[in-house]
Design a protein around this motif. Structure first.
Motif, PDB file in Angstrom:
ATOM      1  N   ILE A  39       0.791  -1.332  -0.075  1.00  0.00           N
ATOM      2  CA  ILE A  39      -0.108  -0.185   0.008  1.00  0.00           C
ATOM      3  C   ILE A  39       0.839   1.459   0.128  1.00  0.00           C
ATOM      4  O   ILE A  39       0.646   2.240  -0.821  1.00  0.00           O
ATOM      5  N   LYS A  40       1.941   0.996   0.735  1.00  0.00           N
ATOM      6  CA  LYS A  40       2.855   2.285   1.102  1.00  0.00           C
ATOM      7  C   LYS A  40       3.386   2.625  -0.393  1.00  0.00           C
ATOM      8  O   LYS A  40       3.695   3.748  -0.669  1.00  0.00           O
ATOM      9  N   ASP A  41       4.051   1.590  -0.703  1.00  0.00           N
ATOM     10  CA  ASP A  41       4.713   1.701  -2.132  1.00  0.00           C
ATOM     11  C   ASP A  41       4.010   2.379  -3.015  1.00  0.00           C
ATOM     12  O   ASP A  41       4.581   2.903  -4.070  1.00  0.00           O
ATOM     13  N   ASN A  42       2.465   2.119  -3.143  1.00  0.00           N
ATOM     14  CA  ASN A  42       1.919   2.956  -4.228  1.00  0.00           C
ATOM     15  C   ASN A  42       1.221   4.219  -3.759  1.00  0.00           C
ATOM     16  O   ASN A  42       0.978   5.104  -4.693  1.00  0.00           O
ATOM     17  N   LEU A  43       0.924   4.591  -2.501  1.00  0.00           N
ATOM     18  CA  LEU A  43       0.520   5.797  -1.989  1.00  0.00           C
ATOM     19  C   LEU A  43       1.364   6.561  -1.465  1.00  0.00           C
ATOM     20  O   LEU A  43       1.061   7.740  -1.050  1.00  0.00           O
ATOM     21  N   TRP A  44       2.673   6.193  -1.262  1.00  0.00           N
ATOM     22  CA  TRP A  44       3.675   6.997  -0.479  1.00  0.00           C
ATOM     23  C   TRP A  44       3.283   7.503   0.820  1.00  0.00           C
ATOM     24  O   TRP A  44       3.022   6.623   1.630  1.00  0.00           O
ATOM     25  N   ILE A  45       2.834   8.784   1.090  1.00  0.00           N
ATOM     26  CA  ILE A  45       2.570   9.224   2.332  1.00  0.00           C
ATOM     27  C   ILE A  45       1.012   8.862   2.848  1.00  0.00           C
ATOM     28  O   ILE A  45       0.246   8.937   1.917  1.00  0.00           O
ATOM     29  N   LEU A  46       0.649   8.127   3.674  1.00  0.00           N
ATOM     30  CA  LEU A  46      -0.324   7.623   4.110  1.00  0.00           C
ATOM     31  C   LEU A  46      -1.325   8.766   4.968  1.00  0.00           C
ATOM     32  O   LEU A  46      -2.763   8.571   5.024  1.00  0.00           O
ATOM     33  N   LYS A  47      -0.569   9.361   5.571  1.00  0.00           N
ATOM     34  CA  LYS A  47      -1.369  10.437   6.413  1.00  0.00           C
ATOM     35  C   LYS A  47      -2.528  11.201   5.651  1.00  0.00           C
ATOM     36  O   LYS A  47      -2.230  11.526   4.429  1.00  0.00           O
ATOM     37  N   ASP A  48      -3.688  11.217   6.085  1.00  0.00           N
ATOM     38  CA  ASP A  48      -4.995  11.785   5.373  1.00  0.00           C
ATOM     39  C   ASP A  48      -5.229  11.032   4.168  1.00  0.00           C
ATOM     40  O   ASP A  48      -6.228  11.791   3.269  1.00  0.00           O
ATOM     41  N   LYS A  49      -4.635   9.925   3.895  1.00  0.00           N
ATOM     42  CA  LYS A  49      -5.146   9.199   2.454  1.00  0.00           C
ATOM     43  C   LYS A  49      -6.328   8.486   3.064  1.00  0.00           C
ATOM     44  O   LYS A  49      -6.454   8.140   4.257  1.00  0.00           O
ATOM     45  N   THR A  50      -7.334   7.977   2.223  1.00  0.00           N
ATOM     46  CA  THR A  50      -8.323   7.275   2.544  1.00  0.00           C
ATOM     47  C   THR A  50      -8.302   5.739   2.149  1.00  0.00           C
ATOM     48  O   THR A  50      -7.992   5.462   0.970  1.00  0.00           O
ATOM     49  N   ILE A  51      -8.215   4.487   2.903  1.00  0.00           N
ATOM     50  CA  ILE A  51      -7.801   3.314   2.253  1.00  0.00           C
ATOM     51  C   ILE A  51      -9.212   2.532   2.690  1.00  0.00           C
ATOM     52  O   ILE A  51      -9.708   2.475   3.721  1.00  0.00           O
ATOM     53  N   GLY A  52      -9.776   2.074   1.686  1.00  0.00           N
ATOM     54  CA  GLY A  52     -11.012   1.247   1.918  1.00  0.00           C
ATOM     55  C   GLY A  52     -10.363  -0.305   2.027  1.00  0.00           C
ATOM     56  O   GLY A  52      -9.721  -0.731   1.455  1.00  0.00           O
ATOM     57  N   VAL A  53     -11.023  -1.037   3.050  1.00  0.00           N
ATOM     58  CA  VAL A  53     -10.634  -2.421   3.480  1.00  0.00           C
ATOM     59  C   VAL A  53     -11.878  -3.129   3.494  1.00  0.00           C
ATOM     60  O   VAL A  53     -12.693  -3.149   4.248  1.00  0.00           O
ATOM     61  N   LEU A  54     -11.824  -4.268   2.580  1.00  0.00           N
ATOM     62  CA  LEU A  54     -12.778  -5.249   2.494  1.00  0.00           C
ATOM     63  C   LEU A  54     -12.490  -6.604   3.203  1.00  0.00           C
ATOM     64  O   LEU A  54     -11.448  -7.094   2.935  1.00  0.00           O
TER      65      LEU A  54
END
Ligand code: UDX
Length: 439
Positions: free
Chosen positions: A300-315
């Motif tokens: 996830i990190k490799d693709n979104l870089w900074i996670l702060k304030d990003k929204t991750i959907g989890v199923l």
């Protein structure tokens, strides 16, 4: 036969209901009064397909009753199964307090011959301890036998596993005990493996350790696949068709969880150490499993870089599909790690939301950033990526055109390898699986 099951948790309840279904008179016992009162009203504390109906049907036919009195149960039953929990202590050992307590209570209340059967997963030599304990606390000179009959039930398919087992393991020391257990299981017409008690205890530990090893093995292979652009599904298929290897338990993903593998592995490593053997293979199995959760997080990190304030959907929240059990679920580890990095998380699970809410409640900073959604599409709305953490069937049948419209960015991290990468790429998604050659 009149039988009792002491401990009405997952194993005890399924075992009790299934024995009742086979025509026995079963008393299920638990020291949790609320649970017993609920069960009497047909309220089942866990989600297991078919269990509610089985309990209702057998309660109605008066073949299944619930009580919190071990005394009454021991008085009425010739065969008594011990199915209480054996949680992990801080040092990795199994906590056998519950087993010892039940053994004492059986001894005090025995009025005639009883066959006492260990059903819980216990360290080798527990049978000996149960025997000693009963001898120490028994009031009169009453004959009894101890046996080991480990369970191999998988959550989500436990009733089918009980009714159609690959084998039934019976560890006994007398003909009387053997005949009783063989008789009890006769209606299932299954292969029986009859051994001494210690071998039966070891069969359980060795089986779970071996299955966990298979999973960690394929997870290790998945990392190599990512590096060289191979597909772990093809590798597993090619390996598994060799009958000596077999196809099952070769699904790479976000690692194993649940109430059994992690606990049983810890216990087996500790037992071995106590016996003077350093079981390095199992230590590696455990480490690979822990790394695998981080591996998915890293994707996830490799693709979104900074996670702060990003929204991750989890199923998916449960440790596997068709259960509401979230114990040691990889999804929760990943959600906690995402939360600590400041990500907002939208999650959905068909059965496990309530239990996950309760578990995450303890983690205030994480839970503040988690939104529990009513379905998969609500999870997708505005998410920067979609992570598949548990392979529920309904996630396999999503409307991807709709999913793509709802996601902020069409990125799918398939932590359970349930999708066809080609199909998703064609629809315009960036697809990242585990060991699918693009890690
Ligand atoms: C397990 C044993 O299978 C059962 O015999 C035992 O009595 C109890 O423990 P359970 O924990 O219910 O059953 O689930 P299981 O189906 O074995 O899966 C365990 C974990 O391994 C799950 O988290 C699952 O997602 C994971 N798994 C399984 C994989 O990651 N890959 C696989 O190929 C198989």
């Amino acid at each position: 036969m009149n039988i009792s099951i002491i401990g009405s948790g997952y194993v005890g309840l399924v075992t009790g209901a299934c024995f009742a279904e086979l025509g026995n008179k079963v008393i299920c016992v638990d020291n949790d009064n609320k649970k017993i009162e609920d069960l009497k009203k047909g309220i089942i504390p866990i989600y297991e397909p078919g269990l509610k109906e089985l309990v209702a049907n057998n309660t109605k036919k008066k073949r299944l009753i619930f009580t919190s009195s071990i005394k009454d149960a021991v008085k009425e039953s010739e065969v008594i199964f011990i199915a209480v929990g054996t949680p992990t202590l801080n040092n990795g050992e199994a906590d056998l307090t519950g087993i010892e307590n039940v053994a004492r209570n059986i001894a005090i209340n025995m009025t005639g011959y009883r066959l006492i059967v260990e059903k819980s997963t216990v360290p080798v030599e527990t049978g000996e301890w149960v025997k000693h304990t009963i001898l120490n606390y028994i009031k009169h000179k009453i004959k009894f036998d101890v046996a080991s009959n480990p369970e191999f039930l998988r959550e989500g398919s436990a009733i089918n596993d009980f009714m159609h087992p690959d084998r039934i393991v019976i560890g006994v020391e007398s003909k009387k005990a053997r005949d009783k257990l063989v008789n009890l299981y006769k209606p299932l017409n299954a292969s029986l493996v009859i051994t001494n008690i210690k071998s039966a205890e070891l069969i359980k530990h060795a089986s779970n350790a071996y299955l966990a090893t298979k999973i960690s093995f394929i997870n290790a292979i998945s990392k190599i696949c990512d590096k060289v652009d191979a597909d772990v599904l093809e590798v597993a298929q090619g390996m598994g068709l060799d009958q000596r290897i077999g196809l099952s338990f070769l699904n790479a993903g976000a690692g194993y969880g649940g109430s059994c593998f992690p606990k049983d592995l810890d216990a087996f490593i500790t037992i071995s150490e106590k016996l003077g053997y350093n079981f390095e293979l199992l230590k590696a199995v455990k480490n690979i499993n822990e790394e695998q959760k981080n591996y998915v997080l890293k994707k996830i990190k490799d693709n979104l870089w900074i996670l702060k304030d990003k929204t991750i959907g989890v199923l998916g929240l449960s440790f596997k599909p068709n259960t509401d059990d979230i114990r040691n679920a990889s999804s929760l580890n990943i959600i906690k790690a995402l939360g600590l990095e400041g990500a907002r998380i939208r999650v959905y699970d068909p059965q496990a939301i309530q239990k996950a809410k309760e578990a995450l409640q303890k983690d205030k900073p994480v839970v503040a950033g988690v939104k529990f959604c009513k379905d998969s599409y609500e999870v997708c709305r505005g998410s920067d990526c979609l992570l598949i953490a548990t392979e529920w069937n309904e996630f396999k049948e999503l409307d991807f055109v709709k999913v793509k419209k709802l996601l902020k960015r069409p990125l799918i991290i398939d932590g359970r390898n349930i999708y066809d990468p080609k199909m998703l790429k064609k629809l315009g998604f960036t697809y990242i699986g585990v060991g699918r050659g693009n890690g």
